[in-house]
Structures are given as C-alpha cells and as structure tokens.
Scaffold this active site. Structure first.
Site, PDB file in Angstrom:
ATOM      1  N   CYS A 190      -8.375  -5.218 -10.072  1.00 35.00           N
ATOM      2  CA  CYS A 190      -7.967  -4.160 -10.985  1.00 35.00           C
ATOM      3  C   CYS A 190      -7.536  -2.967 -10.123  1.00 35.00           C
ATOM      4  CB  CYS A 190      -9.171  -3.823 -11.854  1.00 35.00           C
ATOM      5  SG  CYS A 190      -8.819  -2.671 -13.154  1.00 35.00           S
ATOM      6  N   CYS A 246       0.842  -1.202   0.000  1.00 35.47           N
ATOM      7  CA  CYS A 246       0.000   0.000   0.000  1.00 35.47           C
ATOM      8  C   CYS A 246       0.877   1.252   0.000  1.00 35.47           C
ATOM      9  CB  CYS A 246      -0.893  -0.032   1.236  1.00 35.47           C
ATOM     10  SG  CYS A 246      -1.859   1.466   1.448  1.00 35.47           S
ATOM     11  N   CYS A 303       0.403   3.002   3.581  1.00 33.37           N
ATOM     12  CA  CYS A 303       0.840   2.474   4.887  1.00 33.37           C
ATOM     13  C   CYS A 303       1.756   1.262   4.786  1.00 33.37           C
ATOM     14  CB  CYS A 303      -0.387   2.109   5.718  1.00 33.37           C
ATOM     15  SG  CYS A 303      -1.215   0.610   5.151  1.00 33.37           S
ATOM     16  N   CYS A 321      -7.430  -0.902   1.313  1.00 40.16           N
ATOM     17  CA  CYS A 321      -6.435  -1.459   2.231  1.00 40.16           C
ATOM     18  C   CYS A 321      -7.090  -1.657   3.594  1.00 40.16           C
ATOM     19  CB  CYS A 321      -5.272  -0.475   2.334  1.00 40.16           C
ATOM     20  SG  CYS A 321      -4.089  -0.898   3.625  1.00 40.16           S
ATOM     21  N   CYS A 357      -5.319   1.040   6.340  1.00 41.22           N
ATOM     22  CA  CYS A 357      -5.504   2.502   6.323  1.00 41.22           C
ATOM     23  C   CYS A 357      -6.754   2.924   5.552  1.00 41.22           C
ATOM     24  CB  CYS A 357      -4.271   3.189   5.743  1.00 41.22           C
ATOM     25  SG  CYS A 357      -4.098   2.988   3.954  1.00 41.22           S
TER      26      CYS A 357
HETATM   27 ZN    ZN Z   1      -2.803   1.046   3.526  1.00 41.36          ZN
END
Ligand code: ZN
Length: 158
Positions: A147, A75, A78, A124, A127
């Site tokens: 995607c 990510c 984070c 995610c 976060c």
């Molecule tokens: Zn994240």
C-alpha cells in the site's frame, strides 16, 4: 589517497556537528545527497513530508491511485525502480496497491509500531525514503498488498 579520505571525514565530522542534526546517530549511512537540507531542495513539500518524515497522503487523492498506464513506478526521491504496472491492482483502499515489488532488494521492510499498531513499513532500499506499508491481505500469488503513497512515486511510461 589517505590524506584525501582524512580530509573528507574531517569535513563530514565538522558539517555534521554544525547543523545540529547529529543526535540521530545515522551519519554513517547517509550519502552526500542525503542531508536534510538537500532533500528539502530536491523534493516538493508534500514529497518531503511523506518520503522523509513518513507522512501519508490522504486516501483517494493520490495521482497514481486510479492510474492504469503501462510502465514502472520509481522512487520519487532517487528513481530506484520499485513497482511495475503489471503487479498493480485496485485494492479499494484509496492508495496505489501492488502485490509484488519489481525486485525485493529494491525495497526494505521495517517494523513500525506507531499509532499503537504493528505494521511493516516499506522504504526505498537506496535512499531510505518512506513508501508505505505491506499487509497480508493481498491477492494471489503472493497474498501481499503493498500500500504505497503516490507522492513517493514517479512513473516511467513504457
Ligand atoms: Zn529512493
């Protein structure tokens, strides 16, 4: 201990009231680095637009669309590990595509009814940053196509 947490909640209460962002009602599930201003400092303008405002990068323009190195995509907000190069494939869509996340618990699925379509949004799990969508037209064995915006990802080479 009790006094400390009282002061902390008082502080959170006051700061939430001051920035005018309290109408969304999601103050409970944010952590200390999760305020709008902090994200604006931490992310580039484009990362902020995609991750925090659920934007979409233009097809075929993303850094990781044709990216073929071995490693893990994490990510961009984070560093939570999200997808592996082993499950990446070229879907022809113009966005990096994967048929499976590193771990199902590292992402969250949210029903998205925007633009008159019913889609499953992927965020995610750590976060809540917007990553992309999942569709049921992927390859075997899962039949899924995650995607994902390149902007939402960083790459850790193995
Ligand atoms: Zn994240």
């Amino acid at each position: 201990m009790k006094l400390q947490s009282y002061i902390l909640s008082l502080f959170l209460f006051i700061s939430a009231g001051c920035d005018g962002q309290n109408n969304s009602g999601n103050i409970q599930n944010v952590n200390s680095m999760d305020t709008k201003d902090n994200w604006k400092d931490k992310l580039t303008k484009e990362e902020y637009r995609v991750l925090r405002e659920k934007g979409t990068e233009r097809a075929f323009t993303g850094e990781f669309y044709k990216h073929e190195e071995t490693g893990v995509y994490v990510c961009a907000g984070c560093a939570n590990p999200l997808f592996s190069s082993e499950e990446k494939y070229d879907s022809g869509s113009g966005w990096p595509s994967f048929w499976k996340p590193v771990d199902n618990s590292n992402i969250k699925e949210i029903t998205d009814n925007s633009f008159g379509m019913k889609r499953i949004e992927i965020v995610c799990s750590k976060c809540d940053g917007h990553l992309g969508h999942v569709f049921e037209d992927g390859p075997r064995p899962t039949g899924l196509r995650y995607c994902i915006n390149s902007v939402s990802l960083d790459f850790e080479k193995k």
